[in-house]
Design a protein around this motif. Structure first.
Motif, mmCIF file in Angstrom:
data_model
loop_
_atom_site.group_PDB
_atom_site.id
_atom_site.type_symbol
_atom_site.label_atom_id
_atom_site.label_comp_id
_atom_site.label_asym_id
_atom_site.label_seq_id
_atom_site.Cartn_x
_atom_site.Cartn_y
_atom_site.Cartn_z
ATOM 1 N N GLN A 57 44.942 86.364 18.367
ATOM 2 C CA GLN A 57 46.043 86.850 18.955
ATOM 3 C C GLN A 57 47.179 85.720 18.728
ATOM 4 O OE1 GLN A 57 47.190 89.839 21.457
ATOM 5 N NE2 GLN A 57 45.793 90.874 19.483
ATOM 6 N N VAL A 58 47.146 84.674 19.301
ATOM 7 C CA VAL A 58 48.002 83.717 19.405
ATOM 8 C C VAL A 58 48.523 83.010 17.992
ATOM 9 C CG1 VAL A 58 48.254 81.250 19.987
ATOM 10 C CG2 VAL A 58 47.720 82.639 21.572
ATOM 11 N N PHE A 59 47.295 83.023 17.127
ATOM 12 C CA PHE A 59 47.487 82.351 15.775
ATOM 13 C C PHE A 59 47.851 83.279 14.740
ATOM 14 C CE2 PHE A 59 45.732 78.875 17.799
ATOM 15 C CZ PHE A 59 46.351 77.616 17.258
ATOM 16 N N GLN A 60 47.597 84.689 15.139
ATOM 17 C CA GLN A 60 48.138 85.623 14.103
ATOM 18 C C GLN A 60 49.561 86.109 14.524
ATOM 19 O OE1 GLN A 60 45.220 88.574 13.306
ATOM 20 N NE2 GLN A 60 44.469 87.520 11.820
ATOM 21 N N LEU A 65 54.641 78.153 10.697
ATOM 22 C CA LEU A 65 55.693 77.159 10.694
ATOM 23 C C LEU A 65 55.884 76.358 12.165
ATOM 24 C CD1 LEU A 65 57.787 75.412 9.247
ATOM 25 C CD2 LEU A 65 59.610 76.975 9.926
ATOM 26 N N LEU A 66 55.789 77.260 13.313
ATOM 27 C CA LEU A 66 55.797 77.057 14.478
ATOM 28 C C LEU A 66 54.803 76.177 14.984
ATOM 29 C CD1 LEU A 66 58.063 79.616 16.264
ATOM 30 C CD2 LEU A 66 58.625 77.144 15.947
ATOM 31 N N GLN A 67 53.533 76.629 14.722
ATOM 32 C CA GLN A 67 52.354 76.163 15.059
ATOM 33 C C GLN A 67 52.416 74.411 14.574
ATOM 34 O OE1 GLN A 67 49.450 78.751 13.075
ATOM 35 N NE2 GLN A 67 50.371 80.472 14.273
ATOM 36 N N LEU A 92 46.929 74.052 9.682
ATOM 37 C CA LEU A 92 46.476 75.044 8.752
ATOM 38 C C LEU A 92 44.974 75.336 9.127
ATOM 39 C CD1 LEU A 92 47.849 73.306 5.732
ATOM 40 C CD2 LEU A 92 48.352 75.673 6.326
ATOM 41 N N ILE A 93 44.132 74.487 9.561
ATOM 42 C CA ILE A 93 42.574 74.798 9.836
ATOM 43 C C ILE A 93 42.680 76.010 11.034
ATOM 44 C CG2 ILE A 93 40.633 74.072 10.892
ATOM 45 C CD1 ILE A 93 40.920 71.295 9.366
ATOM 46 N N LEU A 94 43.476 75.603 12.048
ATOM 47 C CA LEU A 94 43.537 76.568 12.894
ATOM 48 C C LEU A 94 44.098 78.075 12.810
ATOM 49 C CD1 LEU A 94 45.003 74.269 16.197
ATOM 50 C CD2 LEU A 94 42.478 75.315 15.683
ATOM 51 N N ASN A 95 44.977 78.066 11.689
ATOM 52 C CA ASN A 95 45.572 79.270 11.352
ATOM 53 C C ASN A 95 44.560 80.107 10.335
ATOM 54 O OD1 ASN A 95 47.553 80.822 9.320
ATOM 55 N ND2 ASN A 95 48.676 80.540 11.371
#
Lengths: 217, 223
Positions: A57-60, A65-67, A92-95
Motif C-alpha cells: 500500500q505504501v509503495f503503490q 519520486l518521493l520515495q 527502485l528495488i523497494l518500489n
C-alpha cells in the motif's frame, strides 16, 4: 555554448550503461523482494500478511519520486550517508518489489485450489508445496506481465536523474545545458529508452497472445 | 541516531502545502478529462479509422508507452520553446500529462469497445433499437463497466507520477515540498508529510471511485 557533436552523442549513448545497470539492479533486487511480498500476501500468518499489505500500500500509494527523495535527502539528515547510486538502487528495488509482488500474488492465486489441496493431501510441507507445485505453475502465468513490468522499471530509472545520478536522462540534461539543442538531445534520449523498452513490450504482448491462445484451446 | 524530528516548520507551511495539493488535484483532473478526450478519438481511430490514421495512432501509443514520462516532460518543456513556442512550466506539465494519459487510455478504451461481442450489437439492431440506443445500452454501459477499474487505477498512477512535473518546477505539491526543503532543510519531515498527502489522496480517490462503481455500475452482467 557549443554545437551538438559526436562526443555529446557518445556521452549520451554511453550513459545508457548506467540506465541498464540500474534497471538490472532494480529488477534483480525487485525479483527477490517481490517474491517475499507475494508469499507474504498469501501467508497464513496474519502478521506476515499485514506487513506485506502495508508495504504494498505504501509503495503503490506514494510517488516513486518521493520515495527516492526520502531516501536521498532524508537519510543523510538521520546521519546515514547515501550516494545517488545507493538511493536510486534502494528506492527502485523497494518500489519494484511492491509492484512485482502484487503481480505475482495474482498469478499464485490463479492456481486452482485443487492443486493446493492435492499438494496438501500428498503430505507436502510448505516449502515443497510452493517449490514443486504452486510456483512452477504460477511462474508460467507470471512470465508475460513480468516482462511487461520490466519496461516500467527501465522507465522508472529516469527519475534517478533528478537526484543527480548520471544515466541517460541526466546525460541529456547535461548536454542540453551545454549545447542548448533540446530537440536533438531529448529526441536522442527518448530514442534510447525506446530501443531498450520496445522489444520488451513486443515480447510481453506476444507472450500474452500465445498464453491467451493456449487457454482458449 | 539522535535526530530530533521537528515537524513544526512543515506544519507551519500548511497553506502552501494545501495549495500544492490543490494544484496536483487540479492538474490531474484536467489532464484526465483532456486525456480521455484524446483517448476516445484515438480508440475510434484504432478500431474504425482509415489505415494511415491507425499507423499514426499506433506509433503515438508505442512511443509514449516506451519512453519515461520525465523525458516526455523535458521534451515539451525544453524542446518546443526552442521551436518558437513559448509557454509556462504549468502548461508544459499539463500537456505532457495529457499526451501521456492519452496513450494509455486509448488502449484501455479500445479494449473496452472490443470486449462487446458483435452479436449483441446485431441483436440490438434486430430488436429494432435505434442506433443511439444500441450505443448507449449495449456498447457504452457494458464497455464502461469493463474498463472502469483499469481507467480509475490509471488515474491514480497519473496523479502519483505527476510528482515528476516538479522537475520543471510546475507549482505542484512536490514543487512546494522542494521549495520548503531548500528553505527549512527539514527534508525528511517534509518528504514524509508530502508522501503522506499523496497516500491520502490515492486512498480518497480510490474510495470515491469504488463508491461511484457501487452506485452506478454495480448491476449484474447477463451474457
Amino acid at each position: 555554448m557549443r554545437t551538438f557533436g559526436y562526443p555529446d552523442l557518445l556521452f549520451i549513448i554511453e550513459a545508457a550503461r548506467w540506465t541498464i545497470g540500474l534497471s538490472l539492479i532494480a529488477f534483480i533486487g525487485g525479483t527477490i523482494g517481490g517474491l517475499l511480498v507475494a508469499l507474504g500476501r498469501i501467508a497464513e500468518s496474519r502478521l506476515a500478511r499485514g506487513a506485506a499489505t502495508v508495504f504494498v500500500q505504501v509503495f503503490q500509494g506514494t510517488p516513486l519520486l518521493l520515495q527516492l527523495f526520502l531516501i536521498f535527502f532524508g537519510f543523510p539528515v538521520l546521519g546515514i550517508d547515501v550516494n545517488p547510486w545507493v538511493a536510486a538502487g534502494v528506492a527502485l528495488i523497494l518500489n519494484t518489489s511492491a509492484f512485482l509482488g502484487e503481480i505475482w500474488r495474482g498469478c499464485i492465486q490463479a492456481i486452482p485450489r485443487g492443486q493446493w489441496e492435492a499438494a496438501e493431501a500428498l503430505g507436502l510441507h510448505y516449502v515443497a508445496k510452493m517449490r514443486d507445485v504452486v510456483l512452477p505453475q504460477a511462474s508460467k502465468i507470471a512470465l508475460a506481465p513480468t516482462v511487461g513490468y520490466m519496461v516500467q522499471v527501465i522507465k522508472g530509472t529516469s527519475l534517478a536523474a533528478i537526484i543527480g545520478f548520471t544515466e541517460v536522462t541526466r546525460a541529456g540534461q547535461i548536454v542540453n545545458n551545454a549545447t542548448f539543442q533540446p530537440l536533438i538531445v531529448f529526441s536522442l534520449v527518448a530514442a534510447i529508452y525506446f530501443v531498450l523498452c520496445w522489444p520488451l513490450s513486443l515480447l510481453a504482448a506476444r507472450m500474452e497472445r500465445r498464453q491467451a491462445r493456449a487457454l482458449a484451446r | 541516531m539522535n535526530y530530533q524530528f521537528q515537524f513544526q516548520d512543515v506544519f507551519a507551511a500548511w497553506p502552501l502545502l494545501l495549495q500544492g495539493t490543490w494544484m496536483t488535484i487540479q492538474l490531474s483532473l484536467t489532464a484526465t478529462v483532456l486525456g480521455l478526450a484524446v483517448a476516445i478519438v484515438g480508440a475510434w481511430a484504432k478500431t474504425s479509422g482509415p489505415q494511415p490514421l491507425r499507423w499514426v495512432v499506433n506509433a503515438y501509443i508505442e512511443l509514449i508507452r516506451n519512453t519515461p514520462f520525465l523525458v516526455q516532460l523535458f521534451f515539451f518543456f525544453f524542446a518546443l520553446p526552442a521551436l518558437g513556442l513559448r509557454w509556462s512550466a504549468h502548461a508544459a506539465a499539463l500537456v505532457a500529462m495529457v499526451v501521456n494519459l492519452g496513450a494509455y487510455a486509448t488502449e484501455i478504451i479500445r479494449a473496452g469497445i472490443e470486449s462487446i461481442p458483435r452479436g449483441q450489437i446485431e441483436a440490438g439492431l434486430a430488436l429494432n433499437m435505434k442506433r443511439h440506443q444500441v450505443f448507449r445500452f449495449i456498447i457504452l454501459k457494458p464497455a464502461l463497466k469493463a474498463i472502469y477499474p483499469a481507467l480509475t487505477s490509471q488515474f491514480i498512477l497519473l496523479m502519483l507520477s505527476s510528482a515528476v512535473v516538479s522537475a520543471i518546477s510546475a507549482d505542484d505539491l512536490t514543487s512546494v515540498a522542494a521549495n520548503l526543503q531548500s528553505q527549512t532543510f527539514r527534508s525528511f519531515e517534509i518528504y514524509i508529510v508530502v508522501a503522506g498527502i499523496y497516500f491520502l489522496l490515492a486512498l480518497a480517490f480510490s474510495g470515491l471511485f469504488r463508491l461511484v462503481y457501487q452506485l452506478a455500475l454495480n448491476y449484474p452482467d447477463r451474457r
